[in-house]
Design a protein around this motif. Sequence first.
Motif: not given
Lengths: 193, 259
Positions: A131-132, A154-163
């Motif tokens: 959600r965040e 990490p930025v990559g984690t943000v990207r994968s979580r968003l996907n």
Amino acid sequence: MIAGDAEAFDALYDRRQGGVYRYALRMCGSTALAEDITQDVFIEFMRDAHQFNPEKGTVAGYLYGITRHKVLRRIQRERSMVSMSDRDSDEIDLVMVKPRIRDLDPLENFSRQEMIDSVRHAVLALPIHYREVVVLCNLHEMSYEQAAEIIGIPVGTVRSRLNRARAMLADRLRSGQQSISTQTEVDSARYEL
Amino acid sequence: MTCSEFEYMIDLLVADELTDEITRQRAMKHSSICADCSMRLADERIISASLADLAEETGHTEAPARIKMALQKEFAGMLANNQPDMTAQSPKNIVTFPLHRFQPRTVLTVAAAASLVALFALTWQLWLPAITIGNPETIAIVPLPIPSPSIASSVPGTGNSETETVIAKTEPVSSSRRRPPRSVEAKSDPEMDRVDFIPLTYVSDTVSLHSGTVVRVEVQRTTLLAMGLPVNDSRNDSLIKADLIVGDDGVARAIRFVQ
């Protein structure tokens, strides 16, 4: 503000309260909680303002960090606020979104509002760490880097979580539309009978 | 184009940020022939549009004015109280632990643990016996009252010398030793030390001893016999361990046999 300038605090509050309040509101889904959190955030900031280091980040990022911490604590404390899918749409819907009058025909406006409500409920039903990222990246229009700094991942984690979060949103919206269409079919059949 | 390649660029496609026209055409061609990717693209478009609408709808929501008033009041109260953490910058090397961030259970647990540790330390201190702390090389000179009859009778010149000086050594006791063993206590007893060391009588009485060093040596029995000490002369070739008290002038003053 650290020196006790009230006007500086007012200026800071006027500039930053909207983002803090909206972030809390979008994360919690409750205006009462969002108001409490906003107040707590600024009280903490005025007390511990000397802990803010401009070299480490922006004031907005610092405030978002405090807000996130308080939101997570509130959500953990009041687990009943997390899952909105089981709740009826009460004060949250009434206060959170005041439908803005658009130059659309009434039917289109209605369907659009219905879709927004569905998305809002679907976002609130997401697990907290999905959600965040949706709230920060899609609703607050932050970059992946900014969201990563606030969340501390990490930025990559943000990207994968968003996907993953968007895929979950799609599933929820699809299932919601299916249930609506099924209900419509049942109503139609009942009407024909 | 594969489905994974399509998935990789679906964000750009939805946001209409795919600048490469050829890639965009390939992606659109793939979505036209792949049902899953076509559905995924449609979902993404719906979600993006809905999230944008939601962001727009709630984009102007602000906190009520009463919060600002409450905060202004709080700020004025802090100024009136002149709280040091607000008006003065605290040093960076001081770490503060705001207790309000901890759960009450945690605070209680820490307090209970600290109390137990303090109680244990207090009990331990009361239980400790008095410990003599001294330099291992330090010796004290005490007047010799009357040596033990067994030794005094066998050492020439010591039988009637009530005012002769004998050297008693204070045994060092480590301060880290919690409970000194009984043997250490016995060695610290002055009465025991007086009979331990036998004065060497060839030293002039005028040479007083203020300090000295205890040296452990191995000497032949014949040497001890020559010094007039009572040893068994049947095993003259064997060595005997002994402690010598050597004065600062390098002259041995007393001897003690090591058992």
